[in-house]
Scaffold this active site. Structure first.
Site, PDB file in Angstrom:
ATOM      1  N   THR A  79      44.023  34.286  38.404  1.00 49.60           N
ATOM      2  CA  THR A  79      45.318  34.710  38.928  1.00 49.60           C
ATOM      3  C   THR A  79      45.107  35.775  40.005  1.00 49.60           C
ATOM      4  O   THR A  79      43.977  36.018  40.451  1.00 49.60           O
ATOM      5  CB  THR A  79      46.243  35.188  37.789  1.00 49.60           C
ATOM      6  OG1 THR A  79      47.563  35.380  38.294  1.00 49.60           O
ATOM      7  CG2 THR A  79      45.734  36.470  37.153  1.00 49.60           C
ATOM      8  N   LYS A  83      42.684  33.855  43.506  1.00 55.07           N
ATOM      9  CA  LYS A  83      42.823  32.396  43.598  1.00 55.07           C
ATOM     10  C   LYS A  83      42.155  31.797  44.831  1.00 55.07           C
ATOM     11  O   LYS A  83      41.775  30.622  44.816  1.00 55.07           O
ATOM     12  CB  LYS A  83      44.304  32.012  43.560  1.00 55.07           C
ATOM     13  CG  LYS A  83      44.957  32.287  42.218  1.00 55.07           C
ATOM     14  CD  LYS A  83      46.413  31.864  42.205  1.00 55.07           C
ATOM     15  CE  LYS A  83      47.045  32.173  40.850  1.00 55.07           C
ATOM     16  NZ  LYS A  83      48.439  31.722  40.770  1.00 55.07           N
TER      17      LYS A  83
END
Length: 295
Positions: A79, A83
């Site tokens: 996250t 990413k």
């Protein structure tokens, strides 16, 4: 090896999974994965590897991946803000992750690190379910990072006729624009430096920045730019309803947070990890229960 292939029939005694990110202590991923695993008679341990809490810098990312592999992890989720940063450390990308230019799910298979993007279908499934029938002719998206890459690709694939991109980091919006041009015509995508004007000419707003999440309080636009004719989709799910979502609804807008997105992306990632179909309704129920009574 097929990057989209799920885990083979032989199953590990324990699925070891993790989430890599910053300021992720509010994540409900452990509950989602562990409850669904138990429902299916599997053992799963899901850990939060919060770089901010542990004092790790982004440069630790390859060492963390190496350690997870060595310890026998099945894979990991990724996250904010990793990413896109994680891609150079992977061996292979699924076709969709390659097209989007962002990864939120990594599988460790036969000495290979394989990156997938389940955010994109997760976002669109959530959007279609909770904002059915809204006008998607023209959309403004704020935020061009990892989550924004997935939502932008999904929106254009879903049928948005024109998507305007805005990010305070102009290099990031330019990079996403160039990535999307590889798959969609230039008449369907633009970069805007004037979000107020772009929103006035749009049917809806997608909020894909960290602003509004726990640790990043606030609202990314002037709320007066919204009218009741706009719809709003925020990708943030912690808190479940951001200030933007609450204030947009108060103005008469249809507005959704990112709760369904995180559940649907997790369900698909679970299927990649285990090779078994996930019960999305069960996972939604677990998410809603966890929001009311956090573990």
């Amino acid at each position: 090896m097929n990057a989209n292939a799920p885990l083979a029939a032989s199953r590990p005694a324990l699925y070891l999974l993790a989430l890599l990110g910053k300021d992720i202590q509010g994540s409900l991923s452990p509950q989602l994965y562990e409850h669904e695993a138990r429902r299916q008679g599997l053992r799963c341990s899901y850990q939060l590897l919060d770089f901010a809490q542990r004092g790790w810098e982004a440069e630790a990312l390859p060492d963390v991946l190496r350690s997870l592999e060595t310890l026998g992890f099945t894979g990991c989720n990724v996250t904010h803000p990793f990413k896109q940063q994680i891609i150079p450390y992977l061996d292979q990308l699924s076709p969709q992750a390659s097209a989007i230019g962002a990864v939120n799910t990594v599988l460790f298979r036969h000495g290979q690190r394989i990156g997938h993007n389940t955010d994109c279908p997760g976002f669109i499934n959530h959007f279609r379910r909770n904002l059915p029938g809204v006008n998607i002719e023209r959309v403004l998206q704020i935020g061009a990072g990892g989550a924004g890459s997935a939502s932008a690709y999904g929106l254009l694939e879903y049928g948005v006729k024109h998507l305007a991109l805005y990010d305070r980091d102009t290099a990031r919006s330019e990079a996403l624009y160039q990535q999307l041009l590889l798959h969609f015509g230039s008449d369907r995508i633009s970069i805007t430096h004037h979000p107020q004007q772009a929103l006035a000419n749009s049917n809806g707003l997608v909020q894909a920045t960290p602003i509004g999440m726990s640790g990043h309080p606030g609202i990314p636009i002037n709320i007066d730019w919204l009218t009741p004719q706009h719809w709003v989709a925020d990708v943030i799910y912690v808190p479940r309803e951001t200030e933007l979502v609450l204030r947009a609804r108060a103005k008469g807008c249809q507005a959704i947070g990112g709760d369904g997105m995180v559940v649907f992306q997790a369900a698909q990632a679970f299927e990649l990890y285990t090779g078994l179909p996930a019960d999305r309704e069960h996972m939604l129920a677990i998410f809603q229960q966890a929001c009311v009574t956090p573990a």
